[in-house]
Design an enzyme around this catalytic site. Structure first.
Site, short mmCIF file in Angstrom:
data_model
loop_
_atom_site.label_atom_id
_atom_site.label_comp_id
_atom_site.label_asym_id
_atom_site.label_seq_id
_atom_site.Cartn_x
_atom_site.Cartn_y
_atom_site.Cartn_z
N ASP A 91 0.84 -1.20 0.00
CA ASP A 91 0.00 0.00 0.00
C ASP A 91 0.88 1.26 0.00
O ASP A 91 1.97 1.25 0.56
CB ASP A 91 -0.89 -0.02 1.27
CG ASP A 91 -2.11 0.87 1.11
OD1 ASP A 91 -2.28 1.49 0.04
OD2 ASP A 91 -2.88 0.96 2.08
N ASN A 107 1.43 3.33 -2.95
CA ASN A 107 2.00 3.75 -4.24
C ASN A 107 1.52 5.15 -4.63
O ASN A 107 2.30 5.97 -5.11
CB ASN A 107 1.58 2.78 -5.36
CG ASN A 107 2.17 1.40 -5.19
OD1 ASN A 107 3.03 1.20 -4.34
ND2 ASN A 107 1.70 0.46 -5.98
N ASN A 152 -10.47 -3.11 -6.06
CA ASN A 152 -9.69 -2.19 -6.90
C ASN A 152 -10.38 -1.84 -8.22
O ASN A 152 -10.02 -0.87 -8.89
CB ASN A 152 -8.29 -2.74 -7.20
CG ASN A 152 -7.33 -2.62 -6.03
OD1 ASN A 152 -6.41 -3.41 -5.88
ND2 ASN A 152 -7.55 -1.63 -5.17
N GLU A 160 1.28 -13.36 12.69
CA GLU A 160 1.71 -12.11 13.30
C GLU A 160 1.38 -11.00 12.30
O GLU A 160 1.61 -11.15 11.10
CB GLU A 160 3.23 -12.14 13.54
CG GLU A 160 3.66 -13.09 14.63
CD GLU A 160 3.12 -12.70 16.00
OE1 GLU A 160 3.03 -11.49 16.30
OE2 GLU A 160 2.77 -13.61 16.78
C1 FPP Z 1 -1.60 0.22 -3.38
O1 FPP Z 1 -1.22 1.55 -3.52
C2 FPP Z 1 -1.09 -0.60 -4.45
C3 FPP Z 1 -1.85 -1.22 -5.42
C4 FPP Z 1 -3.32 -1.11 -5.50
C5 FPP Z 1 -1.26 -1.99 -6.50
C6 FPP Z 1 -0.05 -2.82 -6.20
C7 FPP Z 1 0.51 -3.21 -7.49
C8 FPP Z 1 1.80 -3.17 -7.83
C9 FPP Z 1 2.89 -2.83 -6.91
C10 FPP Z 1 2.09 -3.45 -9.26
C11 FPP Z 1 2.98 -4.57 -9.57
C12 FPP Z 1 2.56 -5.88 -9.04
C13 FPP Z 1 3.14 -7.03 -9.46
C14 FPP Z 1 2.81 -8.31 -8.76
C15 FPP Z 1 4.11 -7.06 -10.53
P1 FPP Z 1 -2.34 2.67 -3.60
O2 FPP Z 1 -2.49 3.04 -5.03
O3 FPP Z 1 -3.57 2.20 -2.92
O4 FPP Z 1 -1.66 3.82 -2.79
P2 FPP Z 1 -2.36 4.99 -1.97
O5 FPP Z 1 -3.14 4.32 -0.87
O6 FPP Z 1 -1.21 5.78 -1.46
O7 FPP Z 1 -3.22 5.74 -2.94
#
Ligand code: FPP
Length: 250
Positions: free
Chosen positions: A29, A31, A77, A216
């Site tokens: 979480d 990104n 999502n 855990e």
């Molecule tokens: C959460 O961040 C992340 C995601 C919804 C996507 C995770 C996916 C990847 C890292 C892509 C690559 C995956 C693989 C397996 C190659 P968010 O967008 O919810 O962040 P925020 O809460 O800060 O907005």
């Protein structure tokens, strides 16, 4: 772009003391926030997140963790914008293309959980091909949760068992915890030992609810794109320092 240094042997610093979790899961979480802090589009955060995936996998393999399960796309999502969903799927396709050979060569077995068929023809084919072609690997298992929702998974298990009971194959009264666990998509994996969520959020968000019963839980502030071998090592040390009682007092 995903930087792709070689998937090296022994690149991270953690020195295991014997209490290494067999199965670690991560809710990746943060990104979006990582990108926002830098004035970048969300897609840049997801790209940086994909680099963190390779670091986490490297660290898992180096530390002798057998299974790393990553929440890449939840069933919730789909509520994101079309643009973000297509960025995420494009990124997964790109990651698969770019990383597949390295993963296969380095002994990574890929497994998928979730109703990933929702991603449509081409990506599904690629994913399934990658699963088949890495099926014989045993160094580390990377489980990618795609369009995964834990309640749907449990409901699916209940449905299967109910169907069997209705067909007279099993006695409904014999349906116990083990029977349900045996129908979950994680049935062939070791018990979940450690569940990490990054970015300071303190929720399970419908991820591995059954499997986390005695795991855990570790909630860390690090945003997913900043996750690296050191973060993973710290998490393993925290795990090793905790006393696990599984409900007993011992
Ligand atoms: C959460 O961040 C992340 C995601 C919804 C996507 C995770 C996916 C990847 C890292 C892509 C690559 C995956 C693989 C397996 C190659 P968010 O967008 O919810 O962040 P925020 O809460 O800060 O907005």
């Amino acid at each position: 772009m995903i930087a792709a240094p070689a998937f090296e042997e022994g690149a991270s610093g953690h020195q295991g003391t014997g209490k290494v979790p067999r199965h670690v899961a991560i809710i990746m979480d943060g990104n979006g926030r990582w990108a926002k802090q830098r004035g970048l589009p969300r897609a840049a955060g997801h790209r940086a997140g994909a680099e963190a995936v390779r670091r986490a996998l490297q660290a898992a393999a180096d530390n002798g963790v057998e299974v790393l399960t990553l929440y890449a796309f939840s069933s919730e999502n789909w509520r994101r914008s079309e643009e973000e969903i297509s960025d995420l799927t494009a990124l997964m396709r790109f990651y698969l293309e770019r990383e597949f050979k390295t993963l296969a060569k380095e002994g990574v077995r890929l497994k998928l959980i979730g109703d990933y068929s929702a991603f449509g023809g081409e990506l599904v084919e690629r994913l399934e091909r990658a699963v088949e072609r890495t099926a014989g690997n045993s160094r580390v298992t990377l489980v990618v949760a795609l369009n995964y929702g834990s309640r749907a998974e449990i409901a699916g298990a209940a449905r299967k068992l109910a169907g069997r009971a209705a067909a007279g194959e099993i006695d409904a009264a014999s349906i116990d915890e083990e029977a349900i666990a045996g129908e979950l998509q994680t049935a062939d994996l070791p018990t979940l030992d450690l569940l990490i969520r990054t970015s300071g959020e303190v929720r399970l968000s419908n991820f591995l609810l059954w499997q986390a019963a005695y795991a855990e839980l570790l909630f860390i502030e690090t945003l997913w794109p900043d996750f690296d071998e050191r973060t993973f090592g710290d998490a393993l040390r925290t795990y090793a320092a905790r006393e696990r009682r599984f409900g007993g007092r011992g």
